[in-house]
Write a protein that holds these residues in place. Structure first.
Motif, PDB file in Angstrom:
ATOM      1  N   LEU A  57       0.810  -1.220   0.000  1.00  0.00           N
ATOM      2  CA  LEU A  57       0.000   0.000   0.000  1.00  0.00           C
ATOM      3  C   LEU A  57       0.843   1.270   0.000  1.00  0.00           C
ATOM      4  O   LEU A  57       0.320   2.357  -0.201  1.00  0.00           O
ATOM      5  CB  LEU A  57      -0.919   0.009   1.230  1.00  0.00           C
ATOM      6  N   GLY A  58       2.142   1.128   0.245  1.00  0.00           N
ATOM      7  CA  GLY A  58       3.015   2.290   0.284  1.00  0.00           C
ATOM      8  C   GLY A  58       2.854   3.107   1.548  1.00  0.00           C
ATOM      9  O   GLY A  58       3.007   4.327   1.532  1.00  0.00           O
ATOM     10  N   VAL A  59       2.530   2.445   2.652  1.00  0.00           N
ATOM     11  CA  VAL A  59       2.385   3.131   3.946  1.00  0.00           C
ATOM     12  C   VAL A  59       3.362   2.515   4.935  1.00  0.00           C
ATOM     13  O   VAL A  59       3.970   1.484   4.669  1.00  0.00           O
ATOM     14  CB  VAL A  59       0.934   3.036   4.495  1.00  0.00           C
ATOM     15  N   GLN A  60       3.499   3.143   6.085  1.00  0.00           N
ATOM     16  CA  GLN A  60       4.404   2.661   7.121  1.00  0.00           C
ATOM     17  C   GLN A  60       3.610   1.962   8.214  1.00  0.00           C
ATOM     18  O   GLN A  60       2.591   2.475   8.668  1.00  0.00           O
ATOM     19  CB  GLN A  60       5.158   3.840   7.716  1.00  0.00           C
ATOM     20  N   ALA A  61       4.085   0.806   8.628  1.00  0.00           N
ATOM     21  CA  ALA A  61       3.481   0.099   9.754  1.00  0.00           C
ATOM     22  C   ALA A  61       4.183   0.558  11.028  1.00  0.00           C
ATOM     23  O   ALA A  61       5.404   0.691  11.046  1.00  0.00           O
ATOM     24  CB  ALA A  61       3.631  -1.403   9.588  1.00  0.00           C
ATOM     25  N   GLU A  62       3.422   0.832  12.071  1.00  0.00           N
ATOM     26  CA  GLU A  62       3.987   1.239  13.350  1.00  0.00           C
ATOM     27  C   GLU A  62       3.534   0.271  14.422  1.00  0.00           C
ATOM     28  O   GLU A  62       2.337   0.013  14.560  1.00  0.00           O
ATOM     29  CB  GLU A  62       3.542   2.655  13.709  1.00  0.00           C
ATOM     30  N   ASP A  63       4.473  -0.257  15.164  1.00  0.00           N
ATOM     31  CA  ASP A  63       4.188  -1.213  16.240  1.00  0.00           C
ATOM     32  C   ASP A  63       3.364  -2.394  15.744  1.00  0.00           C
ATOM     33  O   ASP A  63       2.448  -2.861  16.428  1.00  0.00           O
ATOM     34  CB  ASP A  63       3.464  -0.527  17.407  1.00  0.00           C
ATOM     35  N   GLY A  64       3.638  -2.866  14.524  1.00  0.00           N
ATOM     36  CA  GLY A  64       2.920  -4.009  13.984  1.00  0.00           C
ATOM     37  C   GLY A  64       1.484  -3.720  13.593  1.00  0.00           C
ATOM     38  O   GLY A  64       0.667  -4.625  13.490  1.00  0.00           O
ATOM     39  N   ARG A  65       1.176  -2.446  13.354  1.00  0.00           N
ATOM     40  CA  ARG A  65      -0.184  -2.033  12.982  1.00  0.00           C
ATOM     41  C   ARG A  65      -0.144  -1.095  11.795  1.00  0.00           C
ATOM     42  O   ARG A  65       0.830  -0.390  11.584  1.00  0.00           O
ATOM     43  CB  ARG A  65      -0.864  -1.289  14.125  1.00  0.00           C
ATOM     44  N   ILE A  66      -1.245  -1.068  11.067  1.00  0.00           N
ATOM     45  CA  ILE A  66      -1.443  -0.099   9.988  1.00  0.00           C
ATOM     46  C   ILE A  66      -2.735   0.643  10.288  1.00  0.00           C
ATOM     47  O   ILE A  66      -3.749   0.019  10.579  1.00  0.00           O
ATOM     48  CB  ILE A  66      -1.589  -0.786   8.613  1.00  0.00           C
ATOM     49  N   GLU A  67      -2.675   1.954  10.236  1.00  0.00           N
ATOM     50  CA  GLU A  67      -3.870   2.797  10.293  1.00  0.00           C
ATOM     51  C   GLU A  67      -3.628   3.898   9.280  1.00  0.00           C
ATOM     52  O   GLU A  67      -2.836   4.803   9.524  1.00  0.00           O
ATOM     53  CB  GLU A  67      -4.084   3.373  11.696  1.00  0.00           C
ATOM     54  N   ALA A  68      -4.280   3.793   8.112  1.00  0.00           N
ATOM     55  CA  ALA A  68      -4.027   4.736   7.027  1.00  0.00           C
ATOM     56  C   ALA A  68      -5.251   4.840   6.131  1.00  0.00           C
ATOM     57  O   ALA A  68      -6.145   4.008   6.178  1.00  0.00           O
ATOM     58  CB  ALA A  68      -2.828   4.264   6.210  1.00  0.00           C
ATOM     59  N   VAL A  69      -5.256   5.888   5.315  1.00  0.00           N
ATOM     60  CA  VAL A  69      -6.255   6.041   4.261  1.00  0.00           C
ATOM     61  C   VAL A  69      -5.502   5.974   2.945  1.00  0.00           C
ATOM     62  O   VAL A  69      -4.578   6.748   2.708  1.00  0.00           O
ATOM     63  CB  VAL A  69      -7.013   7.382   4.383  1.00  0.00           C
ATOM     64  N   VAL A  70      -5.867   5.008   2.120  1.00  0.00           N
ATOM     65  CA  VAL A  70      -5.212   4.804   0.832  1.00  0.00           C
ATOM     66  C   VAL A  70      -6.271   4.830  -0.250  1.00  0.00           C
ATOM     67  O   VAL A  70      -7.185   4.014  -0.253  1.00  0.00           O
ATOM     68  CB  VAL A  70      -4.451   3.458   0.792  1.00  0.00           C
ATOM     69  N   ASP A  71      -6.167   5.798  -1.148  1.00  0.00           N
ATOM     70  CA  ASP A  71      -7.096   5.949  -2.263  1.00  0.00           C
ATOM     71  C   ASP A  71      -8.551   5.975  -1.775  1.00  0.00           C
ATOM     72  O   ASP A  71      -9.429   5.341  -2.346  1.00  0.00           O
ATOM     73  CB  ASP A  71      -6.868   4.840  -3.295  1.00  0.00           C
ATOM     74  N   GLY A  72      -8.789   6.686  -0.666  1.00  0.00           N
ATOM     75  CA  GLY A  72     -10.140   6.839  -0.143  1.00  0.00           C
ATOM     76  C   GLY A  72     -10.632   5.690   0.714  1.00  0.00           C
ATOM     77  O   GLY A  72     -11.769   5.701   1.171  1.00  0.00           O
TER      78      GLY A  72
END
Length: 97
Positions: A57-72
């Motif tokens: 997804l081209g995002v960074q995982a922090e502490d083994g988690r992903i919380e992001a908005v990708v393409d809406g």
């Protein structure tokens, strides 16, 4: 620190829920909520690792988690659980059984 590539919208738009699943052993429960109705099913396979999906997804995982908005699409993931919330309000959750 691993190199994070910027998201490529044309690649992300072509992804489907199968993109996050590794075929093989294990069982997954897939829950979809749309327009007040819900559907649940199980399938064989396992979720890909958090770091692997973050790279897709081209995002960074922090502490083994992903919380992001990708393409809406709101993406929340931790080990064994992936939740997607679309702009239309539809939601999908894939979790290890």
């Amino acid at each position: 620190m691993p190199c994070i590539h910027p998201p490529q919208p044309e690649t992300v738009r072509e992804m489907s829920e199968e993109s996050f699943i590794r075929r093989g052993k294990g069982k997954l429960k897939v829950s979809i909520e749309s327009g007040g109705e819900s559907l649940e099913t199980t399938m064989d396979g396992s979720l890909k690792d958090v770091e692997e999906i973050a790279g897709m997804l081209g995002v960074q995982a922090e502490d083994g988690r992903i919380e992001a908005v990708v393409d809406g699409v709101k993406v929340r993931m931790r080990k064994g659980t992936l939740e997607l919330e679309f702009e239309s309000g539809d939601r999908m959750k894939i979790e290890r059984v």
